[in-house]
Write a protein that holds these residues in place. Structure first.
Motif, PDB file in Angstrom:
ATOM      1  N   ALA A 122      -1.368  33.327  -3.983  1.00 49.48           N
ATOM      2  CA  ALA A 122      -1.850  32.017  -4.376  1.00 49.48           C
ATOM      3  C   ALA A 122      -2.226  31.318  -3.169  1.00 49.48           C
ATOM      4  N   ASP A 123      -3.105  30.388  -3.195  1.00 45.16           N
ATOM      5  CA  ASP A 123      -3.142  29.492  -2.285  1.00 45.16           C
ATOM      6  C   ASP A 123      -2.267  28.290  -1.940  1.00 45.16           C
ATOM      7  N   ILE A 124      -1.837  28.158  -0.549  1.00 49.50           N
ATOM      8  CA  ILE A 124      -0.899  27.292  -0.362  1.00 49.50           C
ATOM      9  C   ILE A 124      -1.281  25.989   0.791  1.00 49.50           C
ATOM     10  N   ALA A 125      -0.747  24.677   0.396  1.00 46.69           N
ATOM     11  CA  ALA A 125      -1.120  23.589   1.265  1.00 46.69           C
ATOM     12  C   ALA A 125       0.234  23.479   2.198  1.00 46.69           C
ATOM     13  N   VAL A 126       0.136  23.866   3.357  1.00 50.21           N
ATOM     14  CA  VAL A 126       1.341  23.576   4.081  1.00 50.21           C
ATOM     15  C   VAL A 126       1.276  22.181   5.031  1.00 50.21           C
ATOM     16  N   THR A 127       2.250  21.483   5.138  1.00 53.03           N
ATOM     17  CA  THR A 127       2.413  20.322   5.492  1.00 53.03           C
ATOM     18  C   THR A 127       3.520  19.946   6.502  1.00 53.03           C
ATOM     19  N   GLY A 140       0.878  -1.287   0.189  1.00 45.95           N
ATOM     20  CA  GLY A 140       0.231   0.093   0.086  1.00 45.95           C
ATOM     21  C   GLY A 140       0.735   1.170   0.045  1.00 45.95           C
ATOM     22  N   GLY A 141       2.257   1.045  -0.139  1.00 45.41           N
ATOM     23  CA  GLY A 141       3.008   2.338  -0.255  1.00 45.41           C
ATOM     24  C   GLY A 141       3.129   3.039   1.145  1.00 45.41           C
ATOM     25  N   ASN A 142       3.118   2.025   2.205  1.00 47.99           N
ATOM     26  CA  ASN A 142       3.051   2.734   3.641  1.00 47.99           C
ATOM     27  C   ASN A 142       2.145   4.049   3.938  1.00 47.99           C
ATOM     28  N   ALA A 143       0.993   3.904   3.304  1.00 45.10           N
ATOM     29  CA  ALA A 143      -0.003   4.924   3.296  1.00 45.10           C
ATOM     30  C   ALA A 143      -0.735   4.992   4.568  1.00 45.10           C
ATOM     31  N   ASP A 144      -0.945   5.735   5.415  1.00 43.04           N
ATOM     32  CA  ASP A 144      -1.639   5.852   6.650  1.00 43.04           C
ATOM     33  C   ASP A 144      -2.311   7.146   6.875  1.00 43.04           C
ATOM     34  N   ALA A 145      -3.614   7.192   6.482  1.00 44.21           N
ATOM     35  CA  ALA A 145      -4.551   8.452   6.625  1.00 44.21           C
ATOM     36  C   ALA A 145      -4.336   8.880   7.833  1.00 44.21           C
ATOM     37  N   ASP A 146      -4.227  10.643   7.983  1.00 44.85           N
ATOM     38  CA  ASP A 146      -4.094  11.010   9.197  1.00 44.85           C
ATOM     39  C   ASP A 146      -4.862  12.670   9.318  1.00 44.85           C
ATOM     40  N   ASP A 147      -4.612  13.476   8.205  1.00 47.01           N
ATOM     41  CA  ASP A 147      -5.299  14.801   8.642  1.00 47.01           C
ATOM     42  C   ASP A 147      -5.734  15.403   7.163  1.00 47.01           C
ATOM     43  N   PRO A 148      -6.799  15.835   7.198  1.00 43.57           N
ATOM     44  CA  PRO A 148      -7.439  16.547   6.074  1.00 43.57           C
ATOM     45  C   PRO A 148      -7.382  17.861   6.055  1.00 43.57           C
ATOM     46  N   ALA A 149      -7.505  18.847   4.982  1.00 44.18           N
ATOM     47  CA  ALA A 149      -8.022  20.300   4.560  1.00 44.18           C
ATOM     48  C   ALA A 149      -8.891  20.294   3.616  1.00 44.18           C
ATOM     49  N   ILE A 150      -9.755  21.308   3.549  1.00 41.15           N
ATOM     50  CA  ILE A 150     -10.819  21.508   2.565  1.00 41.15           C
ATOM     51  C   ILE A 150     -10.276  22.949   1.841  1.00 41.15           C
ATOM     52  N   TRP A 151     -10.082  22.800   0.550  1.00 45.43           N
ATOM     53  CA  TRP A 151      -9.791  23.842  -0.398  1.00 45.43           C
ATOM     54  C   TRP A 151     -11.059  24.075  -1.041  1.00 45.43           C
ATOM     55  N   ARG A 152     -11.540  25.305  -0.950  1.00 44.39           N
ATOM     56  CA  ARG A 152     -12.846  25.835  -1.756  1.00 44.39           C
ATOM     57  C   ARG A 152     -12.401  26.385  -3.091  1.00 44.39           C
ATOM     58  N   ASP A 153     -12.647  26.092  -4.336  1.00 43.39           N
ATOM     59  CA  ASP A 153     -12.435  26.585  -5.637  1.00 43.39           C
ATOM     60  C   ASP A 153     -13.505  27.851  -5.929  1.00 43.39           C
ATOM     61  N   PRO A 154     -13.007  29.145  -5.701  1.00 42.83           N
ATOM     62  CA  PRO A 154     -13.976  30.172  -5.600  1.00 42.83           C
ATOM     63  C   PRO A 154     -14.612  30.420  -7.155  1.00 42.83           C
ATOM     64  N   ALA A 155     -13.859  30.010  -8.246  1.00 41.84           N
ATOM     65  CA  ALA A 155     -14.381  30.096  -9.505  1.00 41.84           C
ATOM     66  C   ALA A 155     -15.393  29.045  -9.671  1.00 41.84           C
ATOM     67  N   ASP A 197      -2.637  22.229   6.416  1.00 37.54           N
ATOM     68  CA  ASP A 197      -3.706  23.213   6.503  1.00 37.54           C
ATOM     69  C   ASP A 197      -3.265  24.003   5.448  1.00 37.54           C
ATOM     70  N   LEU A 198      -3.983  25.022   5.346  1.00 37.73           N
ATOM     71  CA  LEU A 198      -4.042  26.007   3.975  1.00 37.73           C
ATOM     72  C   LEU A 198      -3.711  27.508   4.454  1.00 37.73           C
ATOM     73  N   VAL A 199      -3.081  28.304   3.518  1.00 34.57           N
ATOM     74  CA  VAL A 199      -2.921  29.511   3.527  1.00 34.57           C
ATOM     75  C   VAL A 199      -3.515  30.086   2.273  1.00 34.57           C
ATOM     76  N   HIS A 200      -4.376  31.173   2.389  1.00 33.02           N
ATOM     77  CA  HIS A 200      -5.048  31.623   1.315  1.00 33.02           C
ATOM     78  C   HIS A 200      -4.438  32.933   1.023  1.00 33.02           C
ATOM     79  N   GLY A 201      -4.178  33.234  -0.330  1.00 33.45           N
ATOM     80  CA  GLY A 201      -3.618  34.289  -0.827  1.00 33.45           C
ATOM     81  C   GLY A 201      -2.148  34.684  -0.270  1.00 33.45           C
ATOM     82  N   LEU A 202      -1.275  33.795  -0.340  1.00 29.70           N
ATOM     83  CA  LEU A 202       0.218  34.120   0.056  1.00 29.70           C
ATOM     84  C   LEU A 202       0.833  34.802  -1.095  1.00 29.70           C
TER      85      LEU A 202
END
Length: 437
Positions: free
Chosen positions: A132-137, A57-72, A120-125
């Motif tokens: 730009a919107d950025i996913a930070v991990t 399974g590629g050593n995949a283990d679900a942990d934490d989500p973030a939701i990004w809304r497409d404004p367009a 988590d996400l940063v909007h409008g960096l």
């Protein structure tokens, strides 16, 4: 998370420890079971394909989500989620995978591999090419933050790695310390409305430290960071009878923090110390933290058993809370347009979720709880939830009243030899209706 137990030290364990065994290793206590059974239930609308933490399974283990809304086009909104050594997964609103981003390889042979823990996400960096919107991990394996630009409709997938190659370790002095894995763990982002500067709040695995990191775009279009300050939450607690208590854990480990979220309206950080409770403090890490709720196991003495690698609990003196069963895990904010809303917390030990008033003026009082239960024989519920994310905004035809995404620590299909994890997508409107009834 429930990967390991925490500790204060051998001497303190003998004096003041408490239950901190992983939730899957202990049965629910009668009060926890009764509390859970009394809560309303909501069913998920969709689930991601199961992830398996093995070679196949590629050593995949679900942990934490973030939701990004497409404004367009809100129908094209995305869920970005961590899979530890499996890297990042990106899902559409039907919970179908649209991109898989691998974690970085080890720095050298014998070193720890990349391991994406929280996102988590940063909007409008502000980048040289524009905002730009950025996913930070948090990359726990390398003790670093990773940054991915989000571009809807991009060929090959919406995420592009823009991490500065020179980004430093968050907590470790060298590679040997990184390999000890007391590294970057929990995460929450924050943009200070007064200055426009963006930050990441990062916790340290097996320690009580939280660091404030300022995010810094570079002329090359990448992103790095610098440490502004750190804060250490308590490792031991004075009980009403005058004795000292600390959560029981494996020798050498302290009661860590993972779930965190910042209220953008006032810069308040909420941090879940897994075997203790939920703290409220300023996101700039100044001032005095306040414990707004405790886990039931708070104050329960216990002794770590080296043979079983679990804690043996003593009698409960009754100093704990009534709504959270250790570990307290994913924290999320449900905002409302009038400034009201909820702080959501995953009560991992009894498979429930707790909602608190968002407003400090109301002392973040407990308001309601709920469970995520099966929708049918195929679509199961959520158990031992690690991470959660909520967005109270229209997300097209599928989720016009918002979305809640929760990690499922026991996804199906699975076997005893091959357990599975994943994420459940829940209609947020149904959650709010259920708790308001």
């Amino acid at each position: 998370m429930a990967d390991s137990l925490r500790v204060l030290g051998t001497a303190l364990i003998a004096l003041t420890a408490a239950v901190a065994a992983p939730a899957h290793a202990r049965s629910q206590t009668p009060p926890a079971a009764a509390h859970a059974a009394a809560l309303p239930a909501v069913a998920p609308k969709a689930e991601t394909a199961p992830l398996y933490d093995d070679d196949a399974g590629g050593n995949a283990d679900a942990d934490d989500p973030a939701i990004w809304r497409d404004p367009a086009d809100p129908d094209r909104s995305l869920v970005i989620a961590t899979a530890k050594e499996g890297g990042l997964r990106v899902y559409d609103l039907d919970a179908r995978e649209v991109q898989s981003v691998p974690a970085p390889p080890p720095a050298a042979e014998g070193d720890a591999p990349g391991r994406f823990n929280n996102v988590d996400l940063v909007h409008g960096l502000r980048l040289p090419s524009g905002r730009a919107d950025i996913a930070v991990t948090t990359d726990r394996g390398h003790d670093r933050l990773r940054f991915h630009r989000i571009t809807s409709g991009r060929p090959g997938g919406p995420l592009t790695d823009i991490t500065d190659p020179a980004a430093p370790p968050v907590f470790s002095a060298d590679q040997a310390e990184i390999n000890d894995q007391r590294t970057a763990y929990g995460l929450a982002t924050w943009t200070d409305r007064a200055t426009g500067r963006s930050y990441a709040l990062v916790s340290r695995r097996e320690r009580t430290t939280v660091a404030l990191l300022e995010l810094r775009p570079t002329p090359a279009g990448t992103v790095t960071y610098r440490t502004v300050r750190t804060l250490d939450l308590p490792t031991a607690f004075r009980l009403p009878d005058g004795t000292s208590w600390a959560p029981c854990a494996e020798p050498g480990e302290l009661p860590q923090v993972e779930g965190m979220v910042v209220d953008p309206a006032d810069g308040t950080l909420y941090a879940g110390q897994e075997d203790v409770g939920i703290w409220r403090l300023r996101a700039d890490l100044t001032g005095t933290p306040k414990l707004i709720d405790k886990v039931r196991e708070y104050g329960v003495p216990g002794v770590y058993d080296e043979e079983t690698e679990e804690c043996v609990a003593g009698p409960d003196p009754g100093h704990g809370g009534t709504r959270l069963a250790a570990d307290v895990e994913g924290l999320a904010l449900i905002t409302e347009s009038d400034g009201d809303g909820h702080l959501l917390a995953s009560s991992q030990g009894d498979d429930t979720f707790a909602l608190y008033d968002r407003e400090i003026a109301d002392a973040n009082e407990y308001e309601a709880g709920f469970r995520v239960t099966p929708a049918g024989p195929v679509l199961d519920g959520a158990e031992e939830c690690d991470g959660a994310a909520a967005l109270n905004a229209p997300l097209g035809r599928r989720y016009p009243h918002g979305l809640l995404v929760v990690q499922d620590g026991h996804a199906a299909p699975a076997t005893a030899e091959r357990p599975a994890t994943g994420f459940k997508f829940v209609d947020l409107g149904e959650v709010l209706d259920a708790v308001d009834d």
